[in-house]
Motif scaffolding. Structure first.
Motif, PDB file in Angstrom:
ATOM      1  N   SER A   5      68.494  50.710  54.254  1.00 21.38           N
ATOM      2  CA  SER A   5      69.462  49.655  54.565  1.00 21.38           C
ATOM      3  C   SER A   5      70.811  50.242  54.967  1.00 21.38           C
ATOM      4  O   SER A   5      71.473  49.723  55.869  1.00 21.38           O
ATOM      5  N   LYS A   6      71.201  51.334  54.334  1.00 16.95           N
ATOM      6  CA  LYS A   6      72.454  51.993  54.717  1.00 16.95           C
ATOM      7  C   LYS A   6      72.357  52.551  56.137  1.00 16.95           C
ATOM      8  O   LYS A   6      73.271  52.375  56.948  1.00 16.95           O
ATOM      9  N   TYR A   7      71.244  53.208  56.452  1.00 10.72           N
ATOM     10  CA  TYR A   7      71.039  53.734  57.798  1.00 10.72           C
ATOM     11  C   TYR A   7      71.058  52.616  58.832  1.00 10.72           C
ATOM     12  O   TYR A   7      71.712  52.732  59.880  1.00 10.72           O
ATOM     13  N   SER A   8      70.348  51.537  58.558  1.00  6.83           N
ATOM     14  CA  SER A   8      70.262  50.459  59.541  1.00  6.83           C
ATOM     15  C   SER A   8      71.609  49.777  59.745  1.00  6.83           C
ATOM     16  O   SER A   8      71.974  49.435  60.871  1.00  6.83           O
ATOM     17  N   MET A   9      72.381  49.590  58.670  1.00 10.76           N
ATOM     18  CA  MET A   9      73.703  48.968  58.822  1.00 10.76           C
ATOM     19  C   MET A   9      74.605  49.818  59.706  1.00 10.76           C
ATOM     20  O   MET A   9      75.223  49.318  60.640  1.00 10.76           O
ATOM     21  N   TYR A  10      74.677  51.108  59.413  1.00  7.98           N
ATOM     22  CA  TYR A  10      75.547  51.976  60.201  1.00  7.98           C
ATOM     23  C   TYR A  10      75.047  52.142  61.632  1.00  7.98           C
ATOM     24  O   TYR A  10      75.830  52.179  62.573  1.00  7.98           O
ATOM     25  N   SER A  11      73.755  52.231  61.805  1.00 12.65           N
ATOM     26  CA  SER A  11      73.196  52.371  63.144  1.00 12.65           C
ATOM     27  C   SER A  11      73.467  51.133  63.990  1.00 12.65           C
ATOM     28  O   SER A  11      73.833  51.237  65.168  1.00 12.65           O
ATOM     29  N   LEU A  12      73.304  49.960  63.404  1.00 10.96           N
ATOM     30  CA  LEU A  12      73.569  48.727  64.139  1.00 10.96           C
ATOM     31  C   LEU A  12      75.050  48.580  64.470  1.00 10.96           C
ATOM     32  O   LEU A  12      75.416  48.126  65.563  1.00 10.96           O
ATOM     33  N   LEU A  13      75.909  48.973  63.535  1.00  7.72           N
ATOM     34  CA  LEU A  13      77.348  48.917  63.810  1.00  7.72           C
ATOM     35  C   LEU A  13      77.749  49.877  64.926  1.00  7.72           C
ATOM     36  O   LEU A  13      78.533  49.515  65.810  1.00  7.72           O
ATOM     37  N   VAL A  14      77.207  51.082  64.900  1.00  6.83           N
ATOM     38  CA  VAL A  14      77.492  52.057  65.965  1.00  6.83           C
ATOM     39  C   VAL A  14      76.973  51.532  67.298  1.00  6.83           C
ATOM     40  O   VAL A  14      77.633  51.659  68.333  1.00  6.83           O
ATOM     41  N   GLY A  15      75.805  50.917  67.295  1.00  7.85           N
ATOM     42  CA  GLY A  15      75.264  50.342  68.518  1.00  7.85           C
ATOM     43  C   GLY A  15      76.138  49.236  69.083  1.00  7.85           C
ATOM     44  O   GLY A  15      76.362  49.148  70.289  1.00  7.85           O
ATOM     45  N   LEU A  16      76.665  48.378  68.204  1.00 11.14           N
ATOM     46  CA  LEU A  16      77.556  47.314  68.671  1.00 11.14           C
ATOM     47  C   LEU A  16      78.863  47.873  69.222  1.00 11.14           C
ATOM     48  O   LEU A  16      79.389  47.379  70.219  1.00 11.14           O
ATOM     49  N   VAL A  17      79.380  48.920  68.595  1.00 11.82           N
ATOM     50  CA  VAL A  17      80.600  49.549  69.107  1.00 11.82           C
ATOM     51  C   VAL A  17      80.334  50.187  70.478  1.00 11.82           C
ATOM     52  O   VAL A  17      81.138  50.037  71.401  1.00 11.82           O
ATOM     53  N   CYS A  18      79.199  50.862  70.610  1.00  8.69           N
ATOM     54  CA  CYS A  18      78.850  51.461  71.915  1.00  8.69           C
ATOM     55  C   CYS A  18      78.680  50.393  72.985  1.00  8.69           C
ATOM     56  O   CYS A  18      79.094  50.586  74.129  1.00  8.69           O
ATOM     57  N   LEU A  19      78.078  49.267  72.632  1.00  8.03           N
ATOM     58  CA  LEU A  19      77.930  48.173  73.587  1.00  8.03           C
ATOM     59  C   LEU A  19      79.284  47.622  73.988  1.00  8.03           C
ATOM     60  O   LEU A  19      79.529  47.351  75.174  1.00  8.03           O
ATOM     61  N   ALA A  20      80.182  47.469  73.033  1.00  4.61           N
ATOM     62  CA  ALA A  20      81.525  46.963  73.344  1.00  4.61           C
ATOM     63  C   ALA A  20      82.279  47.930  74.250  1.00  4.61           C
ATOM     64  O   ALA A  20      82.958  47.500  75.191  1.00  4.61           O
ATOM     65  N   VAL A  21      82.156  49.224  73.982  1.00  7.60           N
ATOM     66  CA  VAL A  21      82.816  50.220  74.832  1.00  7.60           C
ATOM     67  C   VAL A  21      82.227  50.195  76.233  1.00  7.60           C
ATOM     68  O   VAL A  21      82.958  50.254  77.234  1.00  7.60           O
ATOM     69  N   LEU A  22      80.920  50.069  76.339  1.00  7.62           N
ATOM     70  CA  LEU A  22      80.278  50.008  77.656  1.00  7.62           C
ATOM     71  C   LEU A  22      80.721  48.771  78.424  1.00  7.62           C
ATOM     72  O   LEU A  22      81.019  48.843  79.623  1.00  7.62           O
ATOM     73  N   LEU A  23      80.814  47.647  77.746  1.00 13.67           N
ATOM     74  CA  LEU A  23      81.219  46.414  78.419  1.00 13.67           C
ATOM     75  C   LEU A  23      82.701  46.418  78.779  1.00 13.67           C
ATOM     76  O   LEU A  23      83.108  45.773  79.747  1.00 13.67           O
TER      77      LEU A  23
END
Length: 112
Positions: free
Chosen positions: A84-102
């Motif tokens: 659960s810790k891995y998935s939370m951080y991974s999903l947050l990093v993914g959302l940040v990367c998506l925001a930076v890309l957009l």
């Protein structure tokens, strides 16, 4: 909830996180490749990203983060806590990367 259900749910959320990171990473790599390949030719120097797909990605990620946080607070199993810790951080990093890309000029919204 018993540990079997929590383990299964946390593994499912980790799979969602892996798919999200793969999809956003592929879109980011495509954007950089298009920018590199066609820089200076005029026209669009980047990729188009669908608004519906972006909305689905953000909403599913936020729901998965919320569920993962709830699982993390409810369980005492070491495997469930790590997943659960891995998935939370991974999903947050993914959302940040998506925001930076957009936010960059490499991606453009396209309503399909």
């Amino acid at each position: 909830m018993n540990n079997y259900v929590l383990r299964t749910l946390s593994i499912f959320i980790v799979l969602i996180a892996i798919i999200q990171i793969y999809g956003i990473g592929e879109r980011g790599f495509s954007a950089f490749w298009m920018w590199y390949k066609f820089y200076g030719y005029g026209g669009i120097d980047g990729i188009t990203i669908g608004t519906t797909m972006t909305a689905i990605t953000v909403s599913v990620s936020l729901v998965a983060i919320t569920i993962s946080y709830a699982i993390r607070n409810k369980s005492e199993d070491k495997l469930v806590l790590v997943l659960s810790k891995y998935s939370m951080y991974s999903l947050l990093v993914g959302l940040v990367c998506l925001a930076v890309l957009l936010a960059s000029p490499l991606a453009y919204f396209n309503s399909r």
